[in-house]
Design a protein around this motif. Structure first.
Motif, mmCIF file in Angstrom:
data_model
loop_
_atom_site.group_PDB
_atom_site.id
_atom_site.type_symbol
_atom_site.label_atom_id
_atom_site.label_comp_id
_atom_site.label_asym_id
_atom_site.label_seq_id
_atom_site.Cartn_x
_atom_site.Cartn_y
_atom_site.Cartn_z
ATOM 1 N N ASP A 86 -10.297 -2.325 1.231
ATOM 2 C CA ASP A 86 -9.765 -4.262 0.547
ATOM 3 C C ASP A 86 -8.788 -3.913 0.038
ATOM 4 N N ALA A 87 -7.786 -5.335 0.061
ATOM 5 C CA ALA A 87 -6.573 -5.785 -0.338
ATOM 6 C C ALA A 87 -6.410 -5.174 -1.789
ATOM 7 N N GLY A 88 -7.156 -5.433 -2.622
ATOM 8 C CA GLY A 88 -6.964 -5.075 -3.412
ATOM 9 C C GLY A 88 -6.855 -3.742 -3.927
ATOM 10 N N THR A 89 -8.080 -2.580 -2.861
ATOM 11 C CA THR A 89 -7.829 -1.444 -3.590
ATOM 12 C C THR A 89 -5.721 -0.765 -2.642
ATOM 13 N N VAL A 90 -5.810 -1.640 -1.504
ATOM 14 C CA VAL A 90 -4.406 -1.427 -0.819
ATOM 15 C C VAL A 90 -3.292 -1.616 -1.423
ATOM 16 N N GLY A 91 -2.958 -2.279 -2.329
ATOM 17 C CA GLY A 91 -2.576 -3.058 -3.204
ATOM 18 C C GLY A 91 -1.872 -1.959 -4.161
ATOM 19 N N MET A 92 -3.120 -1.695 -4.836
ATOM 20 C CA MET A 92 -2.913 -0.125 -6.300
ATOM 21 C C MET A 92 -2.835 1.379 -5.555
ATOM 22 N N LEU A 93 -2.924 1.037 -3.760
ATOM 23 C CA LEU A 93 -2.727 1.888 -3.596
ATOM 24 C C LEU A 93 -1.428 2.684 -3.192
ATOM 25 N N ASN A 94 -0.807 1.635 -2.502
ATOM 26 C CA ASN A 94 0.778 0.929 -2.236
ATOM 27 C C ASN A 94 1.587 1.251 -3.959
ATOM 28 N N ALA A 95 0.971 0.917 -5.010
ATOM 29 C CA ALA A 95 1.778 0.767 -5.862
ATOM 30 C C ALA A 95 1.936 1.885 -6.436
ATOM 31 N N ILE A 96 0.918 3.424 -6.681
ATOM 32 C CA ILE A 96 1.646 4.327 -7.095
ATOM 33 C C ILE A 96 3.025 5.128 -6.912
ATOM 34 N N GLY A 97 2.901 6.154 -7.981
ATOM 35 C CA GLY A 97 4.628 6.141 -7.270
ATOM 36 C C GLY A 97 6.297 5.828 -8.175
ATOM 37 N N SER A 98 6.795 6.398 -8.232
ATOM 38 C CA SER A 98 8.119 5.599 -9.004
ATOM 39 C C SER A 98 8.879 4.640 -7.322
ATOM 40 N N GLN A 99 7.816 5.234 -6.134
ATOM 41 C CA GLN A 99 9.946 4.655 -5.042
ATOM 42 C C GLN A 99 8.175 4.772 -4.077
ATOM 43 N N PRO A 100 7.823 3.173 -4.861
ATOM 44 C CA PRO A 100 6.682 2.955 -3.797
ATOM 45 C C PRO A 100 6.464 2.988 -2.157
ATOM 46 N N VAL A 101 5.180 3.325 -1.341
ATOM 47 C CA VAL A 101 5.533 3.474 -0.062
ATOM 48 C C VAL A 101 4.865 2.705 0.588
ATOM 49 N N ARG A 102 4.565 2.661 1.762
ATOM 50 C CA ARG A 102 3.462 1.613 2.435
ATOM 51 C C ARG A 102 2.703 2.593 2.935
ATOM 52 N N ALA A 103 1.941 2.748 2.132
ATOM 53 C CA ALA A 103 1.285 3.824 2.542
ATOM 54 C C ALA A 103 -0.384 3.739 4.427
ATOM 55 N N VAL A 104 -1.080 2.367 3.662
ATOM 56 C CA VAL A 104 -1.679 2.004 4.509
ATOM 57 C C VAL A 104 -1.600 0.319 4.942
ATOM 58 N N ALA A 105 -2.510 0.265 5.450
ATOM 59 C CA ALA A 105 -2.782 -1.349 6.216
ATOM 60 C C ALA A 105 -1.210 -1.670 6.796
ATOM 61 N N SER A 106 -1.694 -1.350 8.117
ATOM 62 C CA SER A 106 -0.399 -1.346 9.220
ATOM 63 C C SER A 106 -0.433 -3.043 10.139
ATOM 64 N N ASP A 107 -1.294 -4.210 10.541
ATOM 65 C CA ASP A 107 -1.419 -4.555 10.311
ATOM 66 C C ASP A 107 -1.844 -6.293 9.435
ATOM 67 N N VAL A 108 -0.987 -6.477 8.530
ATOM 68 C CA VAL A 108 -1.498 -7.115 7.569
ATOM 69 C C VAL A 108 -0.806 -9.010 7.266
ATOM 70 N N ALA A 109 -2.367 -9.622 7.441
ATOM 71 C CA ALA A 109 -1.307 -11.520 8.042
ATOM 72 C C ALA A 109 -0.817 -11.444 6.761
ATOM 73 N N SER A 110 -1.854 -10.974 5.213
ATOM 74 C CA SER A 110 -0.444 -11.447 3.953
ATOM 75 C C SER A 110 -1.527 -10.678 3.261
ATOM 76 N N PRO A 111 -1.017 -10.812 1.876
ATOM 77 C CA PRO A 111 -1.448 -9.432 0.332
ATOM 78 C C PRO A 111 -2.511 -10.351 0.487
ATOM 79 N N ALA A 112 -3.164 -10.692 0.296
ATOM 80 C CA ALA A 112 -3.706 -11.387 0.249
ATOM 81 C C ALA A 112 -5.464 -11.112 1.389
ATOM 82 N N GLN A 113 -5.145 -11.119 2.031
ATOM 83 C CA GLN A 113 -5.711 -10.060 3.237
ATOM 84 C C GLN A 113 -5.839 -8.974 4.247
ATOM 85 N N ALA A 114 -4.604 -8.564 2.699
ATOM 86 C CA ALA A 114 -4.324 -7.283 2.824
ATOM 87 C C ALA A 114 -5.831 -5.859 3.096
ATOM 88 N N ALA A 115 -5.585 -5.317 3.933
ATOM 89 C CA ALA A 115 -6.968 -4.273 4.323
ATOM 90 C C ALA A 115 -6.494 -2.428 5.119
#
Length: 154
Positions: A86-115
Protein backbone atom coordinates in the motif's frame (compact mmCIF):
# COMPACT_ATOMS: atom_id res chain seq x y z
CA UNK A 1 116.68 -0.12 5.79
CA UNK A 2 116.23 3.19 7.46
CA UNK A 3 113.45 3.88 9.89
CA UNK A 4 112.06 6.63 7.59
CA UNK A 5 111.85 4.19 4.71
CA UNK A 6 110.23 1.61 6.99
CA UNK A 7 107.72 4.23 8.12
CA UNK A 8 106.88 5.19 4.53
CA UNK A 9 106.55 1.52 3.58
CA UNK A 10 104.30 0.86 6.58
CA UNK A 11 102.12 3.85 5.66
CA UNK A 12 101.83 2.64 2.05
CA UNK A 13 100.85 -0.87 3.19
CA UNK A 14 98.42 0.53 5.78
CA UNK A 15 96.83 2.88 3.22
CA UNK A 16 96.54 0.12 0.62
CA UNK A 17 95.01 -2.22 3.18
CA UNK A 18 92.59 0.46 4.34
CA UNK A 19 91.56 1.22 0.76
CA UNK A 20 91.03 -2.47 0.08
CA UNK A 21 88.94 -2.78 3.24
CA UNK A 22 86.84 0.23 2.29
CA UNK A 23 86.41 -1.12 -1.24
CA UNK A 24 85.34 -4.49 0.23
CA UNK A 25 82.74 -2.93 2.52
CA UNK A 26 81.42 -0.63 -0.21
CA UNK A 27 81.06 -3.67 -2.45
CA UNK A 28 79.12 -5.53 0.24
CA UNK A 29 76.85 -2.53 0.80
CA UNK A 30 76.26 -2.22 -2.94
CA UNK A 31 75.38 -5.91 -3.18
CA UNK A 32 72.99 -5.62 -0.24
CA UNK A 33 71.30 -2.60 -1.83
CA UNK A 34 71.01 -4.43 -5.16
CA UNK A 35 69.43 -7.48 -3.47
CA UNK A 36 67.04 -5.22 -1.54
CA UNK A 37 66.08 -3.40 -4.74
CA UNK A 38 65.45 -6.70 -6.53
CA UNK A 39 63.27 -7.89 -3.64
CA UNK A 40 61.22 -4.66 -3.70
CA UNK A 41 60.73 -4.96 -7.47
CA UNK A 42 59.75 -8.62 -7.17
CA UNK A 43 57.28 -7.78 -4.40
CA UNK A 44 55.82 -4.99 -6.52
CA UNK A 45 55.42 -7.35 -9.50
CA UNK A 46 53.71 -9.94 -7.28
CA UNK A 47 51.33 -7.32 -5.87
CA UNK A 48 50.43 -6.12 -9.38
CA UNK A 49 49.87 -9.70 -10.53
CA UNK A 50 47.63 -10.47 -7.54
CA UNK A 51 45.72 -7.19 -8.03
CA UNK A 52 45.22 -8.01 -11.71
CA UNK A 53 43.91 -11.45 -10.78
CA UNK A 54 41.54 -9.88 -8.24
CA UNK A 55 40.30 -7.41 -10.86
CA UNK A 56 39.68 -10.23 -13.34
CA UNK A 57 37.84 -12.22 -10.70
CA UNK A 58 35.68 -9.22 -9.82
CA UNK A 59 34.89 -8.52 -13.48
CA UNK A 60 33.81 -12.14 -13.86
CA UNK A 61 31.61 -11.92 -10.74
CA UNK A 62 29.98 -8.72 -12.00
CA UNK A 63 29.33 -10.31 -15.40
CA UNK A 64 27.69 -13.30 -13.69
CA UNK A 65 25.54 -10.96 -11.57
CA UNK A 66 24.54 -9.03 -14.68
CA UNK A 67 23.45 -12.25 -16.39
CA UNK A 68 21.49 -13.32 -13.32
CA UNK A 69 19.81 -9.91 -13.17
CA UNK A 70 18.86 -10.17 -16.83
CA UNK A 71 17.33 -13.61 -16.24
CA UNK A 72 15.44 -12.27 -13.21
CA UNK A 73 14.07 -9.34 -15.21
CA UNK A 74 12.70 -11.73 -17.83
CA UNK A 75 10.84 -13.64 -15.10
CA UNK A 76 9.70 -10.42 -13.41
CA UNK A 77 8.14 -9.20 -16.65
CA UNK A 78 5.86 -12.26 -16.58
CA UNK A 79 4.49 -11.53 -13.10
CA UNK A 80 0.84 -10.56 -12.75
CA UNK A 81 1.40 -6.92 -11.80
CA UNK A 82 -1.03 -7.10 -8.88
CA UNK A 83 -0.72 -4.51 -6.13
CA UNK A 84 1.03 -5.94 -3.08
CA UNK A 85 2.21 -2.90 -1.07
CA UNK A 86 0.00 0.00 0.00
CA UNK A 87 0.90 3.71 -0.20
CA UNK A 88 2.19 3.91 3.40
CA UNK A 89 4.54 0.97 2.93
CA UNK A 90 5.81 2.31 -0.39
CA UNK A 91 6.47 5.73 1.17
CA UNK A 92 8.27 4.18 4.13
CA UNK A 93 10.48 2.03 1.87
CA UNK A 94 11.28 4.96 -0.43
CA UNK A 95 12.33 7.08 2.57
CA UNK A 96 14.99 4.61 3.80
CA UNK A 97 18.59 5.71 3.36
CA UNK A 98 20.46 8.98 3.16
CA UNK A 99 19.54 9.45 -0.49
CA UNK A 100 16.04 8.09 -1.02
CA UNK A 101 15.60 6.36 -4.35
CA UNK A 102 12.28 5.56 -5.84
CA UNK A 103 12.49 1.81 -5.30
CA UNK A 104 8.92 0.78 -5.99
CA UNK A 105 5.62 1.99 -7.45
CA UNK A 106 6.12 2.54 -11.16
CA UNK A 107 2.77 4.04 -12.25
CA UNK A 108 1.47 6.15 -9.42
CA UNK A 109 -1.55 8.41 -9.83
CA UNK A 110 -0.92 10.32 -6.61
CA UNK A 111 0.99 9.78 -3.37
CA UNK A 112 -2.22 8.92 -1.55
CA UNK A 113 -3.02 6.18 -4.07
CA UNK A 114 0.54 4.89 -4.42
CA UNK A 115 0.85 1.14 -4.44
CA UNK A 116 3.55 -1.20 -5.58
CA UNK A 117 2.94 -4.23 -7.74
CA UNK A 118 4.67 -7.56 -7.44
CA UNK A 119 6.73 -6.54 -10.51
CA UNK A 120 7.82 -3.27 -8.86
CA UNK A 121 8.86 -5.02 -5.66
CA UNK A 122 10.61 -7.87 -7.49
CA UNK A 123 12.50 -5.42 -9.71
CA UNK A 124 13.65 -3.39 -6.69
CA UNK A 125 14.77 -6.51 -4.82
CA UNK A 126 16.61 -7.92 -7.85
CA UNK A 127 18.43 -4.61 -8.44
CA UNK A 128 19.31 -4.38 -4.75
CA UNK A 129 20.63 -7.95 -4.60
CA UNK A 130 22.72 -7.50 -7.75
CA UNK A 131 24.20 -4.24 -6.46
CA UNK A 132 24.90 -5.81 -3.08
CA UNK A 133 26.60 -8.79 -4.75
CA UNK A 134 28.85 -6.51 -6.83
CA UNK A 135 29.84 -4.36 -3.86
CA UNK A 136 30.38 -7.36 -1.57
CA UNK A 137 32.63 -9.02 -4.14
CA UNK A 138 34.61 -5.81 -4.64
CA UNK A 139 35.10 -5.32 -0.89
CA UNK A 140 36.21 -8.95 -0.53
CA UNK A 141 38.74 -8.55 -3.36
CA UNK A 142 40.12 -5.40 -1.72
CA UNK A 143 40.37 -7.15 1.65
CA UNK A 144 42.21 -10.08 0.03
CA UNK A 145 44.69 -7.68 -1.60
CA UNK A 146 45.28 -5.84 1.68
CA UNK A 147 45.62 -9.09 3.61
CA UNK A 148 48.23 -10.29 1.14
CA UNK A 149 50.02 -6.93 1.26
CA UNK A 150 50.05 -6.79 5.07
CA UNK A 151 49.93 -10.37 6.40
CA UNK A 152 48.97 -10.92 10.01
CA UNK A 153 51.90 -11.34 12.34
CA UNK A 154 51.61 -14.58 14.32
Amino acid sequence: MSWALQLVLALVIFTAGGAAGIKYHVGIDAKRELVAKELRESDSRQRRKFSDQAADSHASAVATLSNQLGDAREKIAKLSGRACLDAGTVGMLNAIGSQPVRAVASDVASPAQAAASDRDVSRAIADCRASYGAVADQVNQILDIEERRYPAVP
